[in-house]
Design an enzyme around this catalytic site. Structure first.
Site, PDB file in Angstrom:
ATOM      1  N   HIS A   1      64.956 -41.455  61.586  1.00 52.17           N
ATOM      2  CA  HIS A   1      65.758 -41.642  60.726  1.00 52.17           C
ATOM      3  C   HIS A   1      66.349 -42.485  59.210  1.00 52.17           C
ATOM      4  CE1 HIS A   1      70.533 -42.986  60.668  1.00 52.17           C
ATOM      5  NE2 HIS A   1      70.014 -43.759  60.582  1.00 52.17           N
TER       6      HIS A   1
ATOM      7  N   GLU B   1      80.142  -3.880  54.680  1.00 56.25           N
ATOM      8  CA  GLU B   1      79.658  -4.251  56.234  1.00 56.25           C
ATOM      9  C   GLU B   1      80.301  -2.714  57.063  1.00 56.25           C
ATOM     10  OE1 GLU B   1      76.632  -4.751  58.107  1.00 56.25           O
ATOM     11  OE2 GLU B   1      77.676  -3.840  59.291  1.00 56.25           O
TER      12      GLU B   1
ATOM     13  N   ASP C   1      56.225  -3.954  60.470  1.00 50.09           N
ATOM     14  CA  ASP C   1      57.501  -3.461  60.874  1.00 50.09           C
ATOM     15  C   ASP C   1      57.113  -2.313  61.428  1.00 50.09           C
ATOM     16  OD1 ASP C   1      58.050  -5.595  59.717  1.00 50.09           O
ATOM     17  OD2 ASP C   1      59.052  -4.503  57.923  1.00 50.09           O
TER      18      ASP C   1
ATOM     19  N   ALA D   1      58.490 -11.290  58.314  1.00 51.30           N
ATOM     20  CA  ALA D   1      56.576 -10.859  58.354  1.00 51.30           C
ATOM     21  C   ALA D   1      55.854 -11.804  59.364  1.00 51.30           C
ATOM     22  CB  ALA D   1      56.459 -12.289  57.035  1.00 51.30           C
TER      23      ALA D   1
ATOM     24  N   ILE E   1      69.230  -9.239  53.935  1.00 48.80           N
ATOM     25  CA  ILE E   1      68.880  -8.830  52.914  1.00 48.80           C
ATOM     26  C   ILE E   1      70.466  -8.748  51.999  1.00 48.80           C
ATOM     27  CG2 ILE E   1      68.804  -7.019  51.053  1.00 48.80           C
ATOM     28  CD1 ILE E   1      65.974  -6.373  52.378  1.00 48.80           C
TER      29      ILE E   1
HETATM   30  P1  FAD Z   1      54.848  -4.529  54.186  1.00 41.64           P
HETATM   31  O1  FAD Z   1      54.484  -5.807  53.921  1.00 41.64           O
HETATM   32  O2  FAD Z   1      55.744  -3.422  54.011  1.00 41.64           O
HETATM   33  O3  FAD Z   1      52.983  -4.021  54.031  1.00 41.64           O
HETATM   34  C1  FAD Z   1      52.972  -3.291  53.944  1.00 41.64           C
HETATM   35  C2  FAD Z   1      51.795  -2.591  53.163  1.00 41.64           C
HETATM   36  O4  FAD Z   1      51.460  -1.168  53.891  1.00 41.64           O
HETATM   37  C3  FAD Z   1      52.257  -2.005  51.853  1.00 41.64           C
HETATM   38  O5  FAD Z   1      51.671  -2.956  50.480  1.00 41.64           O
HETATM   39  C4  FAD Z   1      51.864  -0.908  51.646  1.00 41.64           C
HETATM   40  O6  FAD Z   1      51.867  -0.120  50.582  1.00 41.64           O
HETATM   41  C5  FAD Z   1      50.704  -0.564  52.369  1.00 41.64           C
HETATM   42  N1  FAD Z   1      50.735   1.087  52.949  1.00 41.64           N
HETATM   43  C6  FAD Z   1      51.653   1.873  53.799  1.00 41.64           C
HETATM   44  N2  FAD Z   1      50.852   3.001  53.991  1.00 41.64           N
HETATM   45  C7  FAD Z   1      50.116   2.855  53.427  1.00 41.64           C
HETATM   46  C8  FAD Z   1      47.979   3.721  53.194  1.00 41.64           C
HETATM   47  N3  FAD Z   1      48.395   4.939  54.718  1.00 41.64           N
HETATM   48  N4  FAD Z   1      47.674   3.786  52.957  1.00 41.64           N
HETATM   49  C9  FAD Z   1      47.043   2.400  52.345  1.00 41.64           C
HETATM   50  N5  FAD Z   1      48.409   1.490  52.007  1.00 41.64           N
HETATM   51  C10 FAD Z   1      49.367   1.908  52.922  1.00 41.64           C
HETATM   52  N6  FAD Z   1      60.981 -11.096  56.296  1.00 41.64           N
HETATM   53  C11 FAD Z   1      60.792 -12.968  56.527  1.00 41.64           C
HETATM   54  O7  FAD Z   1      59.605 -12.500  57.827  1.00 41.64           O
HETATM   55  N7  FAD Z   1      60.982 -13.308  56.073  1.00 41.64           N
HETATM   56  C12 FAD Z   1      61.764 -13.621  54.799  1.00 41.64           C
HETATM   57  O8  FAD Z   1      62.065 -14.236  54.103  1.00 41.64           O
HETATM   58  C13 FAD Z   1      61.863 -12.389  54.466  1.00 41.64           C
HETATM   59  N8  FAD Z   1      62.915 -11.780  53.226  1.00 41.64           N
HETATM   60  C14 FAD Z   1      62.398 -10.773  52.395  1.00 41.64           C
HETATM   61  C15 FAD Z   1      62.677 -10.225  51.845  1.00 41.64           C
HETATM   62  C16 FAD Z   1      63.346  -8.247  51.483  1.00 41.64           C
HETATM   63  C17 FAD Z   1      63.806  -8.660  50.385  1.00 41.64           C
HETATM   64  C18 FAD Z   1      62.647  -7.513  52.461  1.00 41.64           C
HETATM   65  C19 FAD Z   1      62.565  -6.572  51.572  1.00 41.64           C
HETATM   66  C20 FAD Z   1      62.341  -8.141  53.263  1.00 41.64           C
HETATM   67  C21 FAD Z   1      61.776  -9.100  54.349  1.00 41.64           C
HETATM   68  N9  FAD Z   1      61.165  -9.548  54.329  1.00 41.64           N
HETATM   69  C22 FAD Z   1      61.634 -11.154  54.803  1.00 41.64           C
HETATM   70  C23 FAD Z   1      60.639  -8.913  55.719  1.00 41.64           C
HETATM   71  C24 FAD Z   1      59.413  -8.389  55.238  1.00 41.64           C
HETATM   72  O9  FAD Z   1      58.308  -8.097  54.628  1.00 41.64           O
HETATM   73  C25 FAD Z   1      58.604  -7.973  56.154  1.00 41.64           C
HETATM   74  O10 FAD Z   1      58.434  -7.894  57.899  1.00 41.64           O
HETATM   75  C26 FAD Z   1      57.063  -8.056  56.661  1.00 41.64           C
HETATM   76  O11 FAD Z   1      56.577  -7.396  55.105  1.00 41.64           O
HETATM   77  C27 FAD Z   1      55.845  -6.169  57.888  1.00 41.64           C
HETATM   78  O12 FAD Z   1      55.101  -6.763  56.727  1.00 41.64           O
HETATM   79  P2  FAD Z   1      54.079  -5.245  56.990  1.00 41.64           P
HETATM   80  O13 FAD Z   1      52.344  -6.087  56.783  1.00 41.64           O
HETATM   81  O14 FAD Z   1      54.638  -4.987  58.377  1.00 41.64           O
HETATM   82  O15 FAD Z   1      54.562  -4.449  56.259  1.00 41.64           O
HETATM   83  P1  NAD Z   2      69.030  -5.708  58.350  1.00 44.16           P
HETATM   84  O1  NAD Z   2      69.474  -4.967  59.510  1.00 44.16           O
HETATM   85  O2  NAD Z   2      69.499  -6.776  58.451  1.00 44.16           O
HETATM   86  O3  NAD Z   2      70.961  -5.490  57.963  1.00 44.16           O
HETATM   87  C1  NAD Z   2      71.107  -4.381  56.962  1.00 44.16           C
HETATM   88  C2  NAD Z   2      72.806  -4.920  57.466  1.00 44.16           C
HETATM   89  O4  NAD Z   2      73.874  -2.879  57.296  1.00 44.16           O
HETATM   90  C3  NAD Z   2      73.792  -4.598  59.010  1.00 44.16           C
HETATM   91  O5  NAD Z   2      74.515  -5.244  59.825  1.00 44.16           O
HETATM   92  C4  NAD Z   2      74.042  -2.737  59.275  1.00 44.16           C
HETATM   93  O6  NAD Z   2      75.191  -2.890  60.516  1.00 44.16           O
HETATM   94  C5  NAD Z   2      74.866  -2.569  57.871  1.00 44.16           C
HETATM   95  N1  NAD Z   2      74.808  -1.028  57.521  1.00 44.16           N
HETATM   96  C6  NAD Z   2      73.667  -0.147  57.990  1.00 44.16           C
HETATM   97  N2  NAD Z   2      74.432   1.125  57.437  1.00 44.16           N
HETATM   98  C7  NAD Z   2      75.943   0.941  57.062  1.00 44.16           C
HETATM   99  C8  NAD Z   2      76.642   1.864  56.001  1.00 44.16           C
HETATM  100  N3  NAD Z   2      76.870   2.878  56.171  1.00 44.16           N
HETATM  101  N4  NAD Z   2      77.605   1.331  55.650  1.00 44.16           N
HETATM  102  C9  NAD Z   2      77.672  -0.140  55.730  1.00 44.16           C
HETATM  103  N5  NAD Z   2      76.969  -1.408  56.728  1.00 44.16           N
HETATM  104  C10 NAD Z   2      76.239  -0.751  56.974  1.00 44.16           C
HETATM  105  O7  NAD Z   2      68.647  -4.953  57.088  1.00 44.16           O
HETATM  106  P2  NAD Z   2      68.576  -5.325  55.833  1.00 44.16           P
HETATM  107  O8  NAD Z   2      69.738  -6.536  55.114  1.00 44.16           O
HETATM  108  O9  NAD Z   2      68.545  -4.102  54.998  1.00 44.16           O
HETATM  109  O10 NAD Z   2      67.153  -6.057  56.025  1.00 44.16           O
HETATM  110  C11 NAD Z   2      65.642  -4.847  56.527  1.00 44.16           C
HETATM  111  C12 NAD Z   2      65.229  -5.953  57.390  1.00 44.16           C
HETATM  112  O11 NAD Z   2      64.220  -6.837  56.095  1.00 44.16           O
HETATM  113  C13 NAD Z   2      65.700  -6.838  58.286  1.00 44.16           C
HETATM  114  O12 NAD Z   2      65.225  -6.255  59.539  1.00 44.16           O
HETATM  115  C14 NAD Z   2      65.083  -7.825  57.744  1.00 44.16           C
HETATM  116  O13 NAD Z   2      65.255  -8.733  59.704  1.00 44.16           O
HETATM  117  C15 NAD Z   2      64.299  -8.444  57.076  1.00 44.16           C
HETATM  118  N6  NAD Z   2      64.465  -9.095  56.299  1.00 44.16           N
HETATM  119  C16 NAD Z   2      64.273 -10.429  56.534  1.00 44.16           C
HETATM  120  C17 NAD Z   2      64.298 -11.847  56.130  1.00 44.16           C
HETATM  121  C18 NAD Z   2      64.564 -12.885  56.737  1.00 44.16           C
HETATM  122  O14 NAD Z   2      63.739 -12.939  57.529  1.00 44.16           O
HETATM  123  N7  NAD Z   2      65.460 -14.014  55.591  1.00 44.16           N
HETATM  124  C19 NAD Z   2      65.118 -10.802  54.713  1.00 44.16           C
HETATM  125  C20 NAD Z   2      65.639 -10.098  54.383  1.00 44.16           C
HETATM  126  C21 NAD Z   2      65.100  -9.049  55.157  1.00 44.16           C
END
Ligand code: FAD
Ligand code: NAD
Length: 487
Positions: free
Chosen positions: A463, A219, A331, A339, A200
Site C-alpha cells: 500500500h 469501425e 502470427d 508478440a 492499432i
Molecule cells: P513478425 O514480427 O512479422 O516477423 C516475421 C519476420 O519474418 C519479419 O522480419 C519478416 O521480414 C520475416 N520473413 C517473412 N518471410 C520471410 C522469408 N521467406 N524469409 C526470410 N524472412 C522472412 N503485439 C504485442 O504483443 N504487443 C504490442 O504492443 C503490439 N503492438 C503492435 C503495434 C503495431 C503497429 C503492429 C503492426 C503490431 C503490433 N503487435 C503487437 C503485433 C506484433 O508485432 C506481432 O504479433 C508480432 O510481431 C508477430 O511476430 P512474428 O515473429 O510471428 O512475425
Molecule cells: P484488429 O483485428 O485489432 O482490429 C481491426 C478492426 O478493424 C476490427 O475492429 C474490425 O472489425 C475492423 N474492420 C475490419 N474491416 C473493416 C472495414 N472494412 N471497415 C471498418 N472497419 C473494419 O487489427 P489491427 O488493429 O489492424 O491489429 C492487427 C493485429 O496486431 C491485431 O491482431 C493485434 O493483436 C496486433 N496488435 C497488437 C497490439 C497490442 O498488443 N497492443 C497493438 C497493435 C497491434
C-alpha cells in the site's frame, strides 16, 4: 545446381528458423541454449534499405508504437495534467522530428541487440530470404545476392504477418497508409481518418490525436472492442471518446480516393442506413483492419505444409505442421497475433526439438491496449462465461477508490475479477486504468497457477499501489472489499 549437388555442399544445421521476429528470434536463441546448431534467416529491410532482425514487432510494431505513445502521453500530460499538480507550464511544444528520432534510436538499439543476443547464444544470423524446399532443406538467398541450399534436421517457419489491404481503400504509401506508415509520419496531419477501431487504430489514433490531429475512426462492427469484456469495452469507449477520438461504430467504408493533398472517404452508417452514403475528407488515412499471415515465396511446391483458407500455416497445439521436422510459430499460425504468444510458441518448439518439455497455455494469454487509460485482460470475458452457463461471480474495484491512482491523477477505470461461483477459480481479469498492462501480469500468474479469488484475497499487496485494485476486485467478488462499496 541439382538438389543432390546442393545437398552435398549445403551448410548444415540442427535447426533453421525462417523469420527473425518475436516468434523466430526467441526460437533460435532457445534452440542454441539447448545446445543445438542454429541459423536464423530474416529478410526484413527498413525504409532506408538497412536489414534488421526483430520483425514487425521491433521495427514497425510494438516497440516504435510504444515509444510514440510514451512521448505523446507525456506531451499531453504536460498540457492537461501538470496544472492539477501545481506545475505551471507555458509554451509546451512537440518537436515531431525529435520524437521520431528518439523512436528510431530505440528501434535501432533493440534490433541491433538481437544480433548481440545471437552472438552470445551462438546463433548464425543470415540476412536474406528463406524458402522451404522440402523437409530438412532450405534455400537461402542472401540480401547481397547468390543462393545457398542449407540443410537442417528441423525447420521452424516464423514468417509473421502483414497488414490487410482494403480493396476500397488501397494503400498509396503517402495519403492512404498502413500502420508502419502511421508510425513514420513526419508531421501531424490536421485531419486524420482511421479505418478500424482495433488495437492499432486506437493506439495510433491516440498518438496523433494527442499531438492535435482531428481523428475520426470508422469501425465496421456495431460493438466496440467486440472481443473484450463488454463492461470494459463500454468504459474504454467512453474514456477514449473523452480524449477526443471521434469513434463511429457500424461504419462500413465504401471508398477512399486521393484527391491532391486530401483523401475523400465514403462510408455507410449501419445505424442510419436511410442517410445513405456519408463522406469524410481527411489529410491522411490509416487503414488498420487487421493483419494476414505472410507466406509469400516461403513454400516450394510439394513441401506438404498445409495452409488454411485464411492463409495460416496449419499446426497442432505444439506447432507441428504435420510434416516431420517442420514447425510453425507466431502470427503465421492460428491464435492471437501477439508478440508474447509467438515468443512462447517459439520457446516451446525449441524445447520440444531438444527433447525437453514444452507447452503453451493458450487459455492464459494476456491482451494489452496501450492507450490512456490502458486496457488489459486475460482469460474469459463475462459474456463468454455467461454463455457457457457456468455459475460465476464478479468483483469490480474502481480506481477512484485507489489512493495511488488518485495521487497519479489517473483515477478513471476499474479492475474486474470473474470467478467460478462454486469452486472460486479465477476465470478472467479485466482492467482499464493506469498501468493496466503491468497489473495484468499478476492475474496471468494467478491463472497460470489455477488460483482462486480467495488466493488473490489472501495475498498481501503493498500500500499504496495500483495492484491493490486487483486485490480489492478479488475481494469484491465475495462482497468483502474494504476500500469500495462492493457494487
Ligand atoms: P513478425 O514480427 O512479422 O516477423 C516475421 C519476420 O519474418 C519479419 O522480419 C519478416 O521480414 C520475416 N520473413 C517473412 N518471410 C520471410 C522469408 N521467406 N524469409 C526470410 N524472412 C522472412 N503485439 C504485442 O504483443 N504487443 C504490442 O504492443 C503490439 N503492438 C503492435 C503495434 C503495431 C503497429 C503492429 C503492426 C503490431 C503490433 N503487435 C503487437 C503485433 C506484433 O508485432 C506481432 O504479433 C508480432 O510481431 C508477430 O511476430 P512474428 O515473429 O510471428 O512475425
Ligand atoms: P484488429 O483485428 O485489432 O482490429 C481491426 C478492426 O478493424 C476490427 O475492429 C474490425 O472489425 C475492423 N474492420 C475490419 N474491416 C473493416 C472495414 N472494412 N471497415 C471498418 N472497419 C473494419 O487489427 P489491427 O488493429 O489492424 O491489429 C492487427 C493485429 O496486431 C491485431 O491482431 C493485434 O493483436 C496486433 N496488435 C497488437 C497490439 C497490442 O498488443 N497492443 C497493438 C497493435 C497491434
Amino acid at each position: 545446381m541439382t538438389n543432390d549437388k546442393a545437398a552435398a555442399t549445403a551448410d548444415s544445421f540442427d535447426v533453421i528458423v525462417i523469420g527473425g521476429g518475436p516468434a523466430g528470434y526467441p526460437t533460435a536463441i532457445r534452440a542454441a541454449q539447448n545446445g543445438l546448431k542454429v541459423a536464423c534467416i530474416d529478410e526484413w529491410k527498413n525504409h532506408d534499405g538497412s536489414a534488421a532482425f526483430g520483425g514487425t514487432c521491433l521495427n514497425a510494431g510494438c516497440i516504435p508504437s510504444k515509444a510514440l505513445l510514451e512521448s505523446t502521453e507525456l506531451y499531453h500530460r504536460a498540457q492537461a495534467e501538470f496544472a492539477a499538480h501545481g506545475i505551471r507550464t507555458s509554451g509546451v511544444e512537440m518537436d515531431v522530428a525529435a520524437m521520431q528520432k528518439r523512436k528510431s534510436a530505440i528501434v535501432r538499439g533493440m534490433t541491433q541487440g538481437i544480433l548481440a543476443l545471437f552472438k552470445g547464444a551462438g546463433v548464425t544470423p543470415l540476412q536474406g530470404h528463406g524458402r522451404l524446399l522440402r523437409a530438412q532443406q532450405v534455400e537461402f538467398t542472401p540480401n547481397e545476392g547468390g543462393k545457398r541450399t542449407l540443410s537442417a534436421r528441423h525447420v521452424v517457419l516464423a514468417t509473421g504477418s502483414v497488414p490487410v489491404e482494403l480493396k476500397v481503400a488501397p494503400f498509396d504509401g503517402t495519403r492512404i497508409i498502413d500502420s508502419w506508415g502511421a508510425l513514420e509520419l513526419a508531421a501531424v496531419p490536421k485531419r486524420l481518418g482511421v479505418i478500424g477501431a482495433g488495437v492499432i487504430g486506437l493506439e495510433l489514433g491516440s498518438v496523433w490525436r494527442r499531438l492535435g490531429a482531428q481523428v475520426t475512426v470508422l469501425e465496421a462492427l456495431p460493438d466496440f472492442l467486440a472481443i473484450a469484456d463488454q463492461q470494459l469495452a463500454r468504459e474504454a469507449l467512453k474514456a477514449l471518446k473523452k480524449t477526443g477520438l471521434d469513434i463511429r461504430m457500424g461504419a462500413r467504408v465504401t471508398g477512399a480516393a486521393v484527391k491532391g493533398k486530401e483523401v475523400a472517404v465514403t462510408w455507410l452508417d449501419a445505424q442510419n442506413a436511410a442517410a445513405g452514403e456519408q463522406s469524410l475528407t481527411v489529410d491522411t488515412l490509416i487503414v488498420a483492419v487487421g493483419r494476414r499471415p505472410f507466406t509469400d515465396g516461403l513454400l516450394a511446391d510439394g513441401t506438404g505444409v498445409a495452409v488454411d483458407e485464411r492463409g495460416f500455416i496449419k499446426v497442432d497445439d505444439h506447432c507441428r505442421t504435420g510434416v516431420e521436422g517442420v514447425w510453425a510459430v507466431g502470427d503465421v499460425v492460428r491464435g492471437p497475433m501477439l508478440a508474447h504468444k509467438g515468443k512462447e510458441e517459439g520457446v516451446m518448439v525449441a524445447d520440444l526439438i531438444a527433447g525437453r518439455y514444452g507447452h503453451t497455455n493458450y487459455e492464459v494469454i494476456p491482451s494489452v491496449i496501450y492507450t490512456a487509460p490502458e486496457i488489459a485482460w486475460v482469460g474469459l470475458t463475462e459474456e463468454q462465461v455467461k454463455k457457457s452457463g457456468r455459475p460465476y461471480k464478479t468483483g469490480v474495484f474502481p480506481f477512484l477508490a485507489s489512493g495511488r491512482a488518485r495521487a497519479m491523477e489517473a483515477a478513471g477505470g476499474f479492475a474486474k475479477v470473474i470467478a467460478d461461483k462454486a469452486d472460486d477459480t479465477i476465470l478472467g481479469v479485466h482492467i482499464i486504468g493506469p498501468m493496466a498492462g503491468e497489473l495484468i501480469a499478476e492475474a496471468v500468474l494467478a491463472m497460470e497457477y489455477s488460483a482462486s479469488a480467495e488466493d488473490l484475497q489472501r495475498t498481501i499487496h503493498a500500500h499504496p499501489t495500483l495492484s491493490e485494485a486487483v486485490h480489492e476486485a478479488a475481494l469484491a467478488a465475495d462482497r468483502r472489499a474494504i476500500d469500495s462499496l462492493n457494487r
